[in-house]
Design a protein around this motif. Structure first.
Motif, PDB file in Angstrom:
ATOM      1  N   GLY A   1     -12.997   9.323  -4.949  1.00  0.00           N
ATOM      2  CA  GLY A   1     -12.712   8.686  -5.905  1.00  0.00           C
ATOM      3  C   GLY A   1     -12.101   7.193  -5.727  1.00  0.00           C
ATOM      4  O   GLY A   1     -11.738   6.867  -4.399  1.00  0.00           O
ATOM      5  N   PRO A   2     -11.753   6.388  -6.765  1.00  0.00           N
ATOM      6  CA  PRO A   2     -11.210   4.925  -6.797  1.00  0.00           C
ATOM      7  C   PRO A   2      -9.956   5.193  -6.035  1.00  0.00           C
ATOM      8  O   PRO A   2      -9.453   4.088  -5.405  1.00  0.00           O
ATOM      9  CB  PRO A   2     -11.220   4.614  -8.087  1.00  0.00           C
ATOM     10  CG  PRO A   2     -12.247   5.135  -8.961  1.00  0.00           C
ATOM     11  CD  PRO A   2     -12.282   6.648  -7.985  1.00  0.00           C
ATOM     12  N   ASP A   3      -9.173   6.331  -6.157  1.00  0.00           N
ATOM     13  CA  ASP A   3      -7.929   6.563  -5.494  1.00  0.00           C
ATOM     14  C   ASP A   3      -7.787   6.380  -4.185  1.00  0.00           C
ATOM     15  O   ASP A   3      -7.225   6.379  -3.541  1.00  0.00           O
ATOM     16  CB  ASP A   3      -7.424   7.662  -6.010  1.00  0.00           C
ATOM     17  CG  ASP A   3      -6.066   8.306  -5.329  1.00  0.00           C
ATOM     18  OD1 ASP A   3      -5.181   7.463  -4.494  1.00  0.00           O
ATOM     19  OD2 ASP A   3      -5.957   9.281  -4.882  1.00  0.00           O
ATOM     20  N   GLU A   4      -8.647   6.368  -3.225  1.00  0.00           N
ATOM     21  CA  GLU A   4      -8.695   6.137  -1.791  1.00  0.00           C
ATOM     22  C   GLU A   4      -7.488   7.021  -0.970  1.00  0.00           C
ATOM     23  O   GLU A   4      -7.550   7.205   0.070  1.00  0.00           O
ATOM     24  CB  GLU A   4      -8.519   4.860  -1.492  1.00  0.00           C
ATOM     25  CG  GLU A   4      -9.678   3.899  -1.841  1.00  0.00           C
ATOM     26  CD  GLU A   4      -9.843   2.522  -1.219  1.00  0.00           C
ATOM     27  OE1 GLU A   4     -10.903   2.220  -1.150  1.00  0.00           O
ATOM     28  OE2 GLU A   4      -8.779   1.906  -1.230  1.00  0.00           O
ATOM     29  N   TYR A   5      -6.309   7.257  -1.793  1.00  0.00           N
ATOM     30  CA  TYR A   5      -5.336   8.009  -0.893  1.00  0.00           C
ATOM     31  C   TYR A   5      -5.849   9.378  -0.495  1.00  0.00           C
ATOM     32  O   TYR A   5      -5.733   9.936   0.378  1.00  0.00           O
ATOM     33  CB  TYR A   5      -3.992   8.113  -1.749  1.00  0.00           C
ATOM     34  CG  TYR A   5      -2.924   7.095  -1.651  1.00  0.00           C
ATOM     35  CD1 TYR A   5      -3.192   5.927  -1.015  1.00  0.00           C
ATOM     36  CD2 TYR A   5      -2.002   7.091  -2.383  1.00  0.00           C
ATOM     37  CE1 TYR A   5      -2.157   5.142  -0.685  1.00  0.00           C
ATOM     38  CE2 TYR A   5      -0.906   6.430  -2.389  1.00  0.00           C
ATOM     39  CZ  TYR A   5      -1.143   4.959  -1.485  1.00  0.00           C
ATOM     40  OH  TYR A   5      -0.196   4.191  -1.458  1.00  0.00           O
ATOM     41  N   HIS A   6      -6.882  10.016  -1.455  1.00  0.00           N
ATOM     42  CA  HIS A   6      -6.990  11.533  -1.323  1.00  0.00           C
ATOM     43  C   HIS A   6      -8.699  11.340  -0.925  1.00  0.00           C
ATOM     44  O   HIS A   6      -9.555  10.980  -1.640  1.00  0.00           O
ATOM     45  CB  HIS A   6      -7.050  12.147  -2.699  1.00  0.00           C
ATOM     46  CG  HIS A   6      -5.786  12.372  -3.029  1.00  0.00           C
ATOM     47  ND1 HIS A   6      -4.823  11.578  -3.973  1.00  0.00           N
ATOM     48  CD2 HIS A   6      -4.625  13.562  -2.775  1.00  0.00           C
ATOM     49  CE1 HIS A   6      -3.613  11.994  -3.970  1.00  0.00           C
ATOM     50  NE2 HIS A   6      -3.355  13.250  -3.410  1.00  0.00           N
ATOM     51  N   ASP A   7      -8.772  11.550   0.448  1.00  0.00           N
ATOM     52  CA  ASP A   7     -10.106  11.801   0.976  1.00  0.00           C
ATOM     53  C   ASP A   7     -10.402  13.173   1.303  1.00  0.00           C
ATOM     54  O   ASP A   7     -11.610  13.508   1.936  1.00  0.00           O
ATOM     55  CB  ASP A   7     -10.366  10.834   1.951  1.00  0.00           C
ATOM     56  CG  ASP A   7      -9.357  11.071   3.270  1.00  0.00           C
ATOM     57  OD1 ASP A   7      -8.660  11.988   3.150  1.00  0.00           O
ATOM     58  OD2 ASP A   7      -9.533  10.324   4.275  1.00  0.00           O
TER      59      ASP A   7
ATOM     60  N   ASN B   1      -2.760  13.264   1.222  1.00  0.00           N
ATOM     61  CA  ASN B   1      -3.768  14.413   0.928  1.00  0.00           C
ATOM     62  C   ASN B   1      -3.049  15.621   0.350  1.00  0.00           C
ATOM     63  O   ASN B   1      -3.421  16.360  -0.616  1.00  0.00           O
ATOM     64  CB  ASN B   1      -4.557  14.796   1.829  1.00  0.00           C
ATOM     65  CG  ASN B   1      -5.678  13.877   1.992  1.00  0.00           C
ATOM     66  OD1 ASN B   1      -6.132  13.119   1.072  1.00  0.00           O
ATOM     67  ND2 ASN B   1      -6.195  13.671   3.173  1.00  0.00           N
ATOM     68  N   ARG B   2      -1.550  15.848   0.621  1.00  0.00           N
ATOM     69  CA  ARG B   2      -0.967  16.980   0.064  1.00  0.00           C
ATOM     70  C   ARG B   2      -0.225  16.723  -1.146  1.00  0.00           C
ATOM     71  O   ARG B   2       0.332  17.740  -1.859  1.00  0.00           O
ATOM     72  CB  ARG B   2       0.273  17.245   0.978  1.00  0.00           C
ATOM     73  CG  ARG B   2      -0.300  17.849   2.556  1.00  0.00           C
ATOM     74  CD  ARG B   2       0.784  18.160   3.496  1.00  0.00           C
ATOM     75  NE  ARG B   2       1.760  18.883   2.741  1.00  0.00           N
ATOM     76  CZ  ARG B   2       2.946  19.098   2.826  1.00  0.00           C
ATOM     77  NH1 ARG B   2       3.760  17.667   3.412  1.00  0.00           N
ATOM     78  NH2 ARG B   2       3.749  19.801   2.346  1.00  0.00           N
TER      79      ARG B   2
END
Length: 797
Positions: free
Chosen positions: A482-488, A599-600
């Motif tokens: 999503g737009p958040d990019e931290y979480h892939d 991601n955590r």
């Protein structure tokens, strides 16, 4: 510093690259950073010239892998003009005693003025005043006027002017391990002593570049002294106390992308030879800027207004009316530097809504850039086994995916896999812009042809991406970012990607609904032709209807989940990280350098779920969720806003913008903090060094749109202007002019409790203004003033 002049007093090497970005001059065809002409690229300065759409591809070895990157090419530097006394060292701000320095950017005129005073080894003072422009009327011309004044002494000044191809793409430190030499086959020459030229080409894309420079100076014999990779002129000026010697340098740039030329070099030499003198160029340049400002008139008082005018200036010179003639997209960092390699992202989502109401012909051209690359988007979808069109997260010259496969974490020095190409929501951004452009412009011809092609192909991709889950009795979209990019990825997952990103699913449902609406309104012959063109089968509309109503949107604890499983991630100790690092905008880099992964954690880089409140009015968003079978009342939305406010690090300049926009209606007392963050993102370089690599065009245009649409609630739908103003005490009075469906110069002015609308005289139909609870019709040549409620209440539909 005034509302119309952006001024820097004194010389600060640590701030030089930021100033060079913010003092960039351009005209939509090319732009040049605001570096001093006597300086070359080094740790302090970075002169750069970039032409829209001029890319080249190079292969580099990174972490034992060969990776290919396409870059917006740093073209030959046309600025060089250096000077010295008595054969001494060349004057530079860093190597000579600098007595004073002032640089002023005149926003109204599009002129960069600089005045410096140097002292040489003999103690003599030289004053240097320069005016610079990149011509807004003739997009192939630029000019530099330099006035030298000896203060209390007589003598000779040696001057060297050049066109310099010894440039490379080294403006972004984290890219410096990559190959950066894009130019080859350089040849320098002279048409006559006054006019030198340079030609070269790019190594892979074979883009041919021609540049020519004409020097005009009184009573000086000009000698041509060309070098390898540089065309050079040298001459001596006789200086007398109190008298200024003027040197005018006029430059022409052409590339093999240009229409109606036989050869870039011949075109450049011919254009510079016929160019008028500097005063005439300055007059016509100022007149062209005056016309631009009339079409984009904006009146906002105070410091916010001053910054907004700077933002508008940079939007106009990156995407000017000249852009309408080019095959280019929206470069996320403007034509101001090399960050993001000059690529085109979803940032157009924040840019086109502003342009639609001022320069719709530019919006149309930018959407046509996407349509020309529809074939590549179809190929990308086929490559992953999907129907329709899958637009790339990063686009460049030909529409293939340009997202890097590896990215460098400057904190750890490690190269890491980059999975941001899974941000397939970029397709929804393209579709959104198609639809909003049509609503604002009424350009049905575009909607029924190129727009329909893109909208339906993107809808097909989303429909084919959705799989039915019997246990949920819902359709799901899996394996995206999503737009958040931290979480892939999920923690410890072997494969990247997340399931059921709320923003992705809701916007996909919106695309499917708009595609169905388009199909219902098309004449039958057009519908048949479109179906043949896009391969649409007869069963598709029924399937789209089902998916658009049954896409899964996860919730937890009474709030919208960013993606399925977000609530199961660990809580982050935000205070500990703030206390340890201070600035934690790039929390992902901090955690990776510690051997951990973002991601955590329940931590987001930027607005993700809350982006929905940016794209859609409260009523439209409630309608979308109702269609999906979910209630979305004010309480649920307010809880959702609060939840993500506490979990977002704002590692993108777009984040403050979106939060300010959303909070203006959901939590007004906190909105101004985020609006200020958006306003100051580049001028204060809040991201810590990123502005020097290029401005953030989406954030700049987004702040303009915050005033234009966000605070007014302005929508263009159903053939009317819808307004639902929200009072923001810190920005309570402002005015602007828009172009709406053929009406030029519709003026809106907001002040506490009042809204005035003036429609210019014409032979067009009246404009219907829809306000909460009432409709007002304003005829051409008329004005109306409307009282607004003391307390804003969300519209129910």
């Amino acid at each position: 510093m005034t509302d119309e002049v952006w001024q820097y007093e004194g010389y600060e090497p640590a701030q030089e690259r930021v100033r060079e970005s913010l003092c960039t001059l351009g005209n939509g065809y090319f732009a040049t950073r605001g570096a001093a002409p006597e300086c070359t690229a080094d740790a302090v300065h970075y002169p750069g010239t970039y032409a829209a759409g001029c890319y080249n591809r190079l292969t580099s070895t990174v972490a034992g892998r060969e990776v290919e990157n396409e870059d917006l090419v740093n073209l030959p530097n046309w600025l060089p003009l250096r000077f010295r006394t008595d054969g001494g060292t060349w004057f530079t701000p860093d190597g000579t005693e600098l007595l004073s320095h002032c640089q002023s950017l005149d926003l109204r005129a599009g002129v960069l003025e600089r005045e410096s005073r140097y002292t040489d080894v003999a103690g003599r003072t030289l004053r240097v005043r320069q005016l610079r422009l990149v011509h807004m009327a003739d997009p192939h011309l630029a000019a530099l006027r330099t006035e030298f004044t000896a203060e209390g002494w007589s003598g000779e000044l040696e001057v060297e002017s050049a066109l310099d191809a010894t440039v490379s793409n080294t403006g972004v430190e984290r890219y410096r391990a990559l190959n950066s030499l894009h130019l080859t086959d350089t040849e320098a020459g002279a048409a006559n002593p006054d006019t030198i030229w340079l030609r070269c080409r790019t190594t892979a894309s074979d883009l041919r570049i021609g540049m020519a420079a004409r020097i005009a100076t009184p009573e000086a014999a000009i000698e041509v002294c060309n070098e390898e990779w540089r065309a050079v002129q040298r001459f001596r000026l006789r200086l007398r106390p109190g008298h200024s010697a003027t040197v005018d340098k006029t430059v022409a740039l052409h590339t093999s992308h240009d229409p109606a030329i036989a050869d870039p070099l011949g075109a450049a030499v011919d254009r510079v030879s016929h160019a008028p003198d500097f005063p005439t160029l300055l007059d016509t340049h100022r007149m062209a800027w005056q016309h631009l400002w009339q079409k984009a008139e904006l009146t906002v008082p105070g410091d916010a207004g001053r910054i907004l005018r700077l933002h508008l200036f940079h939007v106009l010179q990156t995407l000017s009316p000249h852009t309408a003639d080019l095959d280019v997209g929206v470069p996320a960092r403007g034509l101001h530097g090399e960050a993001y390699r000059g690529h085109v992202f979803w940032d157009e989502l924040f840019v086109l809504p502003y342009l639609n109401l001022h320069f719709p012909e530019v919006s149309r051209a930018l959407l046509t850039y996407r349509h020309r690359r529809l074939g590549a988007a179809r190929d990308a979808a086929r490559a992953v086994g999907r129907a329709g069109a899958m637009y790339p997260w990063q686009s460049g010259s030909d529409g293939r995916e340009e997202t890097q496969e590896m990215h460098l974490n400057p904190r750890s020095g490690r190269w890491l896999p980059d999975h941001s190409r899974l941000q397939h929501h970029v397709g929804s951004a393209v579709a959104y812009n198609v639809w909003r452009y049509w609503e604002a412009s009424g350009d049905t011809d575009f909607l029924h042809t190129k727009g329909a092609d893109m909208l339906l192909e993107i809808a097909q991709f989303w429909a084919d991406s959705a799989t039915y889950d019997e246990s949920l009795r819902r359709y799901r979209i899996r394996g995206v970012v999503g737009p958040d990019e931290y979480h892939d990825a999920y923690p410890d997952a072997k494969e990247p990607g997340l399931d059921d990103n709320a923003y992705t699913n809701v916007t996909a449902a919106w695309v499917l609904e708009r595609a169905l609406e388009l199909l219902r309104t098309l004449p039958e012959p057009c519908r048949r032709e479109l179906a043949e063109r896009t391969g649409l089968d007869t069963d598709a509309p029924a399937r789209w209807e089902d998916i658009s109503r049954e896409l899964y949107v996860p919730f937890h604890s009474g709030v919208i989940s960013q993606f399925k499983g977000y609530e199961e991630l660990a809580a982050l100790d935000w205070e500990r990280y703030r206390a340890r690092y201070g600035d934690i905008r790039r929390l992902d880099r901090i955690l990776e350098a510690e051997g951990d992964t973002v991601n955590r954690y329940q931590a987001s880089k930027q607005a993700d779920v809350l982006m929905l409140g940016h794209l859609f009015s409260p009523g439209e968003l409630r309608g979308l969720f109702a269609r999906l079978g979910h209630p979305l009342d004010d309480e649920i939305w307010s809880r959702t806003v609060d939840y993500y406010l506490r979990r977002t690090s704002h590692g993108s300049t777009l984040s403050g913008l979106v939060h300010g926009w959303v909070l203006a209606r959901a939590k007004r007392a906190d909105a101004w903090e985020y609006v200020q963050e958006a306003l100051k993102g580049d001028v204060a370089d809040l991201q810590g060094g990123t502005t020097g690599e290029g401005i953030h065009l989406g954030a700049m245009a987004g702040t303009l749109d915050l005033v234009q649409r966000g605070l007014t609630g302005l929508e263009t739908r159903g053939g009317a202007l819808w307004l639902d103003p929200v009072p923001l005490p810190e920005l309570s009075e402002y005015g602007f002019t828009i172009r709406y469906r053929g009406h030029w110069g519709v003026r809106l002015h907001m002040r506490p409790g009042r809204l005035s609308v003036r429609v210019p005289d014409s032979d067009r139909a009246p404009i219907d203004i829809e306000l909460p609870g009432r409709t007002v019709s304003v005829a051409p040549g008329e004005s109306c003033e409307l009282a607004l409620p003391h307390h804003w209440q969300p519209r129910s539909s």
